[in-house]
Scaffold this motif. Structure first.
Motif, PDB file in Angstrom:
ATOM      1  N   ASN A  87       0.808  -1.308  -0.142  1.00 43.96           N
ATOM      2  CA  ASN A  87      -0.129   0.028  -0.007  1.00 43.96           C
ATOM      3  C   ASN A  87       0.783   1.230  -0.014  1.00 43.96           C
ATOM      4  OD1 ASN A  87      -2.294  -1.248  -0.136  1.00 43.96           O
ATOM      5  ND2 ASN A  87      -2.718  -1.593   2.086  1.00 43.96           N
ATOM      6  N   GLN A  88       1.901   1.470   0.745  1.00 44.57           N
ATOM      7  CA  GLN A  88       2.795   2.336   0.822  1.00 44.57           C
ATOM      8  C   GLN A  88       3.613   2.611  -0.599  1.00 44.57           C
ATOM      9  OE1 GLN A  88       5.087   3.250   4.134  1.00 44.57           O
ATOM     10  NE2 GLN A  88       3.790   2.379   5.651  1.00 44.57           N
ATOM     11  N   LEU A  89       3.900   1.526  -1.101  1.00 40.42           N
ATOM     12  CA  LEU A  89       4.658   1.447  -2.418  1.00 40.42           C
ATOM     13  C   LEU A  89       3.556   2.227  -3.386  1.00 40.42           C
ATOM     14  CD1 LEU A  89       6.573  -1.604  -3.041  1.00 40.42           C
ATOM     15  CD2 LEU A  89       7.505   0.835  -2.432  1.00 40.42           C
ATOM     16  N   LYS A  90       2.371   1.576  -3.635  1.00 37.68           N
ATOM     17  CA  LYS A  90       1.338   2.028  -4.306  1.00 37.68           C
ATOM     18  C   LYS A  90       1.060   3.675  -4.221  1.00 37.68           C
ATOM     19  CE  LYS A  90      -1.470  -1.887  -4.810  1.00 37.68           C
ATOM     20  NZ  LYS A  90      -3.183  -2.410  -4.567  1.00 37.68           N
ATOM     21  N   GLY A  91       1.135   4.156  -3.188  1.00 37.92           N
ATOM     22  CA  GLY A  91       1.290   5.566  -2.653  1.00 37.92           C
ATOM     23  C   GLY A  91       2.397   6.417  -3.097  1.00 37.92           C
ATOM     24  N   ASN A  92       3.490   5.638  -3.499  1.00 40.98           N
ATOM     25  CA  ASN A  92       4.935   6.654  -3.447  1.00 40.98           C
ATOM     26  C   ASN A  92       4.820   7.115  -5.022  1.00 40.98           C
ATOM     27  OD1 ASN A  92       7.398   7.219  -4.149  1.00 40.98           O
ATOM     28  ND2 ASN A  92       8.214   5.487  -3.251  1.00 40.98           N
ATOM     29  N   GLU A  93       4.488   8.391  -4.995  1.00 42.30           N
ATOM     30  CA  GLU A  93       4.541   9.279  -6.261  1.00 42.30           C
ATOM     31  C   GLU A  93       5.596   9.161  -7.176  1.00 42.30           C
ATOM     32  OE1 GLU A  93       1.321  10.208  -7.529  1.00 42.30           O
ATOM     33  OE2 GLU A  93       0.438   9.285  -6.077  1.00 42.30           O
ATOM     34  N   GLU A  94       6.638   9.228  -6.367  1.00 46.77           N
ATOM     35  CA  GLU A  94       8.078   9.183  -7.131  1.00 46.77           C
ATOM     36  C   GLU A  94       8.120   8.147  -7.638  1.00 46.77           C
ATOM     37  OE1 GLU A  94      12.786   9.631  -5.926  1.00 46.77           O
ATOM     38  OE2 GLU A  94      11.316  10.017  -4.464  1.00 46.77           O
ATOM     39  N   LEU A  95       8.007   6.948  -7.174  1.00 48.57           N
ATOM     40  CA  LEU A  95       8.423   5.587  -7.827  1.00 48.57           C
ATOM     41  C   LEU A  95       7.226   5.599  -9.123  1.00 48.57           C
ATOM     42  CD1 LEU A  95       9.653   2.827  -7.913  1.00 48.57           C
ATOM     43  CD2 LEU A  95       7.967   2.157  -6.256  1.00 48.57           C
ATOM     44  N   GLU A 129      14.424  -2.998  -9.314  1.00 47.22           N
ATOM     45  CA  GLU A 129      15.471  -2.297  -8.488  1.00 47.22           C
ATOM     46  C   GLU A 129      15.135  -1.083  -7.876  1.00 47.22           C
ATOM     47  OE1 GLU A 129      18.834  -1.552 -11.291  1.00 47.22           O
ATOM     48  OE2 GLU A 129      19.295  -3.629 -11.266  1.00 47.22           O
ATOM     49  N   LYS A 130      14.508  -0.098  -8.521  1.00 52.23           N
ATOM     50  CA  LYS A 130      13.950   1.030  -7.709  1.00 52.23           C
ATOM     51  C   LYS A 130      12.563   0.816  -6.915  1.00 52.23           C
ATOM     52  CE  LYS A 130      14.783   4.121 -11.678  1.00 52.23           C
ATOM     53  NZ  LYS A 130      16.305   4.410 -11.025  1.00 52.23           N
ATOM     54  N   ALA A 131      11.786  -0.382  -6.988  1.00 57.34           N
ATOM     55  CA  ALA A 131      10.990  -0.711  -6.266  1.00 57.34           C
ATOM     56  C   ALA A 131      11.460  -1.280  -4.783  1.00 57.34           C
ATOM     57  CB  ALA A 131      10.039  -1.479  -6.914  1.00 57.34           C
ATOM     58  N   SER A 132      12.499  -2.224  -5.197  1.00 56.31           N
ATOM     59  CA  SER A 132      13.342  -2.705  -4.035  1.00 56.31           C
ATOM     60  C   SER A 132      13.879  -1.703  -3.215  1.00 56.31           C
ATOM     61  CB  SER A 132      14.232  -3.628  -4.702  1.00 56.31           C
ATOM     62  OG  SER A 132      15.325  -4.245  -3.704  1.00 56.31           O
ATOM     63  N   LYS A 133      14.573  -0.979  -3.712  1.00 54.88           N
ATOM     64  CA  LYS A 133      15.310   0.374  -2.972  1.00 54.88           C
ATOM     65  C   LYS A 133      14.079   1.085  -2.144  1.00 54.88           C
ATOM     66  CE  LYS A 133      17.773   4.469  -3.318  1.00 54.88           C
ATOM     67  NZ  LYS A 133      17.085   5.231  -1.954  1.00 54.88           N
ATOM     68  N   SER A 134      13.040   1.441  -2.751  1.00 54.28           N
ATOM     69  CA  SER A 134      11.952   1.745  -1.963  1.00 54.28           C
ATOM     70  C   SER A 134      11.315   0.980  -0.741  1.00 54.28           C
ATOM     71  CB  SER A 134      10.564   2.162  -2.896  1.00 54.28           C
ATOM     72  OG  SER A 134      11.157   3.123  -3.847  1.00 54.28           O
ATOM     73  N   VAL A 135      11.316  -0.171  -1.233  1.00 53.84           N
ATOM     74  CA  VAL A 135      10.853  -1.121  -0.084  1.00 53.84           C
ATOM     75  C   VAL A 135      11.783  -1.218   1.131  1.00 53.84           C
ATOM     76  CG1 VAL A 135      10.561  -3.596   0.739  1.00 53.84           C
ATOM     77  CG2 VAL A 135       9.428  -2.569  -1.473  1.00 53.84           C
ATOM     78  N   TRP A 136      13.173  -1.274   0.840  1.00 57.30           N
ATOM     79  CA  TRP A 136      14.280  -0.989   1.937  1.00 57.30           C
ATOM     80  C   TRP A 136      14.222   0.206   2.786  1.00 57.30           C
ATOM     81  CZ3 TRP A 136      16.158  -5.140   4.336  1.00 57.30           C
ATOM     82  CH2 TRP A 136      16.413  -6.235   3.584  1.00 57.30           C
ATOM     83  N   ASP A 137      13.789   1.186   1.936  1.00 52.56           N
ATOM     84  CA  ASP A 137      13.848   2.646   2.529  1.00 52.56           C
ATOM     85  C   ASP A 137      12.607   2.532   3.579  1.00 52.56           C
ATOM     86  OD1 ASP A 137      15.787   3.670   1.197  1.00 52.56           O
ATOM     87  OD2 ASP A 137      14.529   4.681  -0.217  1.00 52.56           O
ATOM     88  N   LEU A 138      11.486   1.968   3.264  1.00 54.63           N
ATOM     89  CA  LEU A 138      10.463   1.702   4.179  1.00 54.63           C
ATOM     90  C   LEU A 138      10.753   0.941   5.505  1.00 54.63           C
ATOM     91  CD1 LEU A 138       7.311   1.110   1.528  1.00 54.63           C
ATOM     92  CD2 LEU A 138       7.740   3.186   3.102  1.00 54.63           C
ATOM     93  N   GLY A 196       9.420   0.880   9.481  1.00 56.07           N
ATOM     94  CA  GLY A 196      10.437   0.169  10.176  1.00 56.07           C
ATOM     95  C   GLY A 196      10.392   0.241  11.650  1.00 56.07           C
ATOM     96  N   LYS A 197      10.176   1.037  12.259  1.00 54.90           N
ATOM     97  CA  LYS A 197      10.020   1.065  13.597  1.00 54.90           C
ATOM     98  C   LYS A 197       8.929   0.140  14.171  1.00 54.90           C
ATOM     99  CE  LYS A 197       9.105   3.997  17.724  1.00 54.90           C
ATOM    100  NZ  LYS A 197       8.665   5.489  18.086  1.00 54.90           N
ATOM    101  N   GLU A 198       7.754  -0.024  13.330  1.00 55.25           N
ATOM    102  CA  GLU A 198       6.818  -1.082  13.582  1.00 55.25           C
ATOM    103  C   GLU A 198       7.144  -2.296  13.744  1.00 55.25           C
ATOM    104  OE1 GLU A 198       2.559  -2.203  11.680  1.00 55.25           O
ATOM    105  OE2 GLU A 198       3.164  -0.063  11.493  1.00 55.25           O
ATOM    106  N   ILE A 199       8.067  -2.512  12.524  1.00 56.30           N
ATOM    107  CA  ILE A 199       8.667  -3.944  12.389  1.00 56.30           C
ATOM    108  C   ILE A 199       9.570  -4.383  13.606  1.00 56.30           C
ATOM    109  CG2 ILE A 199      10.253  -5.515  10.787  1.00 56.30           C
ATOM    110  CD1 ILE A 199       9.047  -3.857   8.332  1.00 56.30           C
ATOM    111  N   SER A 200      10.487  -3.599  13.913  1.00 58.50           N
ATOM    112  CA  SER A 200      11.266  -3.816  14.921  1.00 58.50           C
ATOM    113  C   SER A 200      10.479  -4.006  16.226  1.00 58.50           C
ATOM    114  CB  SER A 200      12.358  -2.403  15.042  1.00 58.50           C
ATOM    115  OG  SER A 200      13.134  -2.604  13.785  1.00 58.50           O
ATOM    116  N   GLU A 201       9.477  -3.013  16.440  1.00 59.76           N
ATOM    117  CA  GLU A 201       9.021  -3.258  17.683  1.00 59.76           C
ATOM    118  C   GLU A 201       7.968  -4.822  17.780  1.00 59.76           C
ATOM    119  OE1 GLU A 201       6.457   0.267  17.947  1.00 59.76           O
ATOM    120  OE2 GLU A 201       8.156   1.298  18.684  1.00 59.76           O
ATOM    121  N   THR A 202       7.594  -5.093  16.521  1.00 60.31           N
ATOM    122  CA  THR A 202       6.836  -6.251  16.470  1.00 60.31           C
ATOM    123  C   THR A 202       7.561  -7.511  16.625  1.00 60.31           C
ATOM    124  OG1 THR A 202       5.205  -5.228  14.927  1.00 60.31           O
ATOM    125  CG2 THR A 202       5.220  -7.559  14.795  1.00 60.31           C
ATOM    126  N   VAL A 203       9.153  -7.362  15.922  1.00 56.03           N
ATOM    127  CA  VAL A 203       9.816  -8.607  16.206  1.00 56.03           C
ATOM    128  C   VAL A 203      10.233  -8.594  17.682  1.00 56.03           C
ATOM    129  CG1 VAL A 203      12.076  -9.405  15.715  1.00 56.03           C
ATOM    130  CG2 VAL A 203      10.441  -8.674  13.933  1.00 56.03           C
TER     131      VAL A 203
END
Length: 191
Positions: free
Chosen positions: A31-39, A80-89, A97-104
């Motif tokens: 959903n965040q990738l879909k909303g990424n206007e730059e991508l 490649e561009k999508a992958s970079k965007s995913v890693w940024d998230l 990223g904070k949510e993922i860390s807290e969940t783990v």
């Protein structure tokens, strides 16, 4: 109550997969990738500039043929561009990223019988502030060093080879090096 077995990353991952957390995180990323206007804009530009679409006769191809050709041409660079965007998230300390860390961390604590959080927010905040302070002081030291180098360059009495070469002229330097050394006169000969 602490468990005697060691909790591995695989145990945490299995728990996250079984309880649907991985799927929920994946959906948030999509959903965040879909909303990424730059991508979106970058992908649109790539398609508009595509060789496949700009080749004469492209309008005669079927949609399926065009899609397959576009995929072959652009898939790697778009992914490649999508992958970079995913890693940024994923690595974002303030959002997903904070949510993922807290969940783990929460799942690890539950599996190991420890109380969450392992790292209270104040400690995490202090650690992040300390990292920023260190980074800032390193940057300011770098700027001071650049200023020193600029200042020392302007006050230095030494000339670089390029400066000497341009001042004396390349021909003069070449003619000096081609002249044989001067002969010693007879009075200075050693017996």
């Amino acid at each position: 109550m602490e468990s005697s077995s060691v909790i591995t990353p695989e145990d945490v991952l299995e728990s996250l997969m079984n309880d649907g957390t991985i799927d929920a995180i994946r959906l948030k990323i999509i959903n965040q990738l879909k909303g990424n206007e730059e991508l979106k804009n970058t992908t649109i530009k790539m398609v508009e500039q595509s060789k496949v679409l700009n080749t004469p006769g492209a309008e005669k191809q079927t949609k399926r043929e065009l899609f397959d050709a576009l995929r072959q041409e652009l898939e790697t660079s778009v992914l490649e561009k999508a992958s970079k965007s995913v890693w940024d998230l994923i690595l974002d300390n303030g959002g997903l990223g904070k949510e993922i860390s807290e969940t783990v961390e929460r799942v690890f604590c539950r599996l190991s019988g420890r109380e969450a959080p392992l790292f209270p927010p104040d400690i995490v905040t202090l650690i992040e502030k300390e990292k920023e302070r260190i980074k800032g002081s390193e940057e300011s030291k770098g700027k001071e060093k650049e200023n020193e180098n600029e200042h020392s360059d302007s006050t230095s009495k030494k000339r670089k080879f390029d400066q000497m070469n341009s001042e004396e002229g390349a021909e003069e330097v070449a003619s000096r090096s081609s002249n044989p050394p001067a002969m010693l006169n007879d009075s200075s000969k050693i017996p």
